[in-house]
Write a protein that holds these residues in place. Sequence first.
Motif, short mmCIF file in Angstrom:
data_model
loop_
_atom_site.label_atom_id
_atom_site.label_comp_id
_atom_site.label_asym_id
_atom_site.label_seq_id
_atom_site.Cartn_x
_atom_site.Cartn_y
_atom_site.Cartn_z
N PRO A 169 0.83 -1.22 0.00
CA PRO A 169 0.00 0.00 0.00
C PRO A 169 0.86 1.26 0.00
CG PRO A 169 -0.79 -1.58 1.64
CD PRO A 169 0.55 -2.08 1.16
N GLY A 170 0.41 2.25 -0.78
CA GLY A 170 1.13 3.51 -0.83
C GLY A 170 2.09 3.63 -2.00
N LEU A 171 2.33 2.54 -2.71
CA LEU A 171 3.23 2.58 -3.87
C LEU A 171 2.52 3.21 -5.06
CD1 LEU A 171 5.91 1.73 -5.27
CD2 LEU A 171 4.78 -0.44 -5.84
N ASP A 172 3.15 4.22 -5.66
CA ASP A 172 2.56 4.90 -6.81
C ASP A 172 3.12 4.43 -8.14
OD1 ASP A 172 0.70 6.97 -5.73
OD2 ASP A 172 2.50 7.67 -4.70
N ALA A 173 4.40 4.08 -8.17
CA ALA A 173 5.02 3.69 -9.45
C ALA A 173 6.29 2.89 -9.18
CB ALA A 173 5.36 4.93 -10.28
N VAL A 174 6.73 2.22 -10.22
CA VAL A 174 7.99 1.47 -10.21
C VAL A 174 8.89 2.08 -11.28
CG1 VAL A 174 9.00 -0.72 -11.00
CG2 VAL A 174 7.20 -0.72 -9.27
N MET A 175 10.18 2.12 -11.02
CA MET A 175 11.13 2.58 -12.03
C MET A 175 12.28 1.59 -12.15
SD MET A 175 13.44 6.06 -12.26
CE MET A 175 12.07 7.12 -12.70
N VAL A 176 12.59 1.23 -13.38
CA VAL A 176 13.73 0.35 -13.64
C VAL A 176 15.00 1.19 -13.65
CG1 VAL A 176 14.83 -1.18 -15.32
CG2 VAL A 176 12.35 -1.26 -14.98
N GLY A 177 16.01 0.74 -12.92
CA GLY A 177 17.34 1.33 -13.00
C GLY A 177 18.19 0.45 -13.90
N PRO A 178 18.34 0.79 -15.17
CA PRO A 178 18.92 -0.15 -16.14
C PRO A 178 20.37 -0.53 -15.87
CG PRO A 178 18.67 2.03 -17.12
CD PRO A 178 17.95 2.07 -15.80
N TYR A 179 21.17 0.42 -15.40
CA TYR A 179 22.58 0.10 -15.18
C TYR A 179 22.75 -0.88 -14.02
CZ TYR A 179 24.13 3.54 -18.60
OH TYR A 179 24.37 4.21 -19.77
N ASP A 180 22.11 -0.59 -12.89
CA ASP A 180 22.24 -1.50 -11.75
C ASP A 180 21.60 -2.85 -12.04
OD1 ASP A 180 23.73 -0.19 -9.68
OD2 ASP A 180 22.07 1.19 -9.44
N ALA A 205 5.23 -6.50 -17.75
CA ALA A 205 4.02 -7.33 -17.70
C ALA A 205 3.51 -7.46 -16.27
CB ALA A 205 4.32 -8.72 -18.28
N CYS A 206 4.41 -7.60 -15.34
CA CYS A 206 4.03 -7.74 -13.93
C CYS A 206 3.38 -6.46 -13.42
CB CYS A 206 5.26 -8.09 -13.11
SG CYS A 206 4.91 -8.72 -11.45
N ILE A 212 0.09 -1.02 -11.63
CA ILE A 212 1.06 -0.04 -11.14
C ILE A 212 1.88 0.47 -12.32
CG2 ILE A 212 3.08 0.34 -9.67
CD1 ILE A 212 0.59 -0.05 -8.05
N PRO A 213 1.95 1.80 -12.54
CA PRO A 213 2.72 2.34 -13.66
C PRO A 213 4.20 1.93 -13.56
CG PRO A 213 1.32 4.04 -12.72
CD PRO A 213 1.27 2.87 -11.78
N CYS A 214 4.77 1.57 -14.69
CA CYS A 214 6.18 1.18 -14.74
C CYS A 214 6.99 2.29 -15.40
CB CYS A 214 6.34 -0.11 -15.53
SG CYS A 214 8.01 -0.81 -15.45
N TYR A 234 6.17 2.10 -21.02
CA TYR A 234 6.65 2.80 -19.82
C TYR A 234 5.91 4.13 -19.68
CZ TYR A 234 10.45 -0.60 -19.75
OH TYR A 234 11.18 -1.76 -19.70
N GLN A 235 5.52 4.46 -18.45
CA GLN A 235 4.76 5.68 -18.20
C GLN A 235 5.48 6.69 -17.33
OE1 GLN A 235 1.08 3.13 -16.93
NE2 GLN A 235 0.32 5.18 -17.37
N PHE A 236 6.27 6.22 -16.38
CA PHE A 236 6.94 7.10 -15.42
C PHE A 236 8.43 7.16 -15.80
CE2 PHE A 236 8.95 7.94 -11.26
CZ PHE A 236 8.25 9.08 -10.88
N ILE A 237 8.79 8.15 -16.59
CA ILE A 237 10.10 8.14 -17.23
C ILE A 237 10.97 9.31 -16.77
CG2 ILE A 237 11.32 8.23 -19.44
CD1 ILE A 237 8.88 6.97 -20.74
#
Length: 256
Positions: A169-180, A205-206, A212-214, A234-237
């Motif tokens: 609960p409370g999570l708004d978005a996920v962001m991929v950190g490509p280098y890490d 897909a998940c 949840i916006p990715c 991707y939505q949150f860039i």
Amino acid sequence: MDDQRKKIMALREKLAAGGVTLGSWMQLDNSSVAEIIGNAGYDWVAVDLEHGHFSLSRLPDLFRALELGGTLPFARVAQGRTKEIKQALDAGARGLIIPMVESANMLADCISRAFYPPDGIRGVGYSRANLFGKKFDAYTASHRDGIFMTAQIETQKGVDHLADILKVPGLDAVMVGPYDLSGSMGMTAQFDDPVFKQTLAQILACCKAAGIPCGFHVVQPDPNALQEKIGQGYQFIAYGIDAVFLYAQARAPELG
């Protein structure tokens, strides 16, 4: 309702409707740079407290400079500890980006540190966020709606536990950190590797299944790469980094 909270709620509505929000990144501790990038048209700009070189006393000025241009000030904290979350929010951050999230419990603990009781364990006091008490009641009453929470997925372990992370609960978005993320897979910056691409597709897909916006950090500013990520869903860039923008334009041209 204060303007910053309105912008956060509008951001959520935009993402819920399938839209794209575009932000950027700061690593240089300079309020003039913040004022410039804050006026560059981004929805939000994250001050990078993990890899940047920012002092705590400078955060209020940096956030003010970003706000001058109508940009939401976000902070990417270093580890998600109580002290750094509290200090970033008290200085006026309106969004937190938590790096290296690898479990639902880790994320839940970080989100709890960002919210006042009874929603969390954040310490209550006068600060710049509530104009040193002048807007105390309004800020504390609406703080949960006014703080945007993002989890960065940057390791294979985070990918493995993503389904549970997305339920917090409370999570708004996920962001991929490509280098890490690529580094944790033993293929640092090998973004064209089929295995890495398959992992990105798995994350997308998940997130889509969970509603949840990715997001993704397009580190090297390239409009074509940006459009490619939007086309992939991707939505949150995050686009670029202040230091990368500077270096890209500062390189000496070759003389004939």
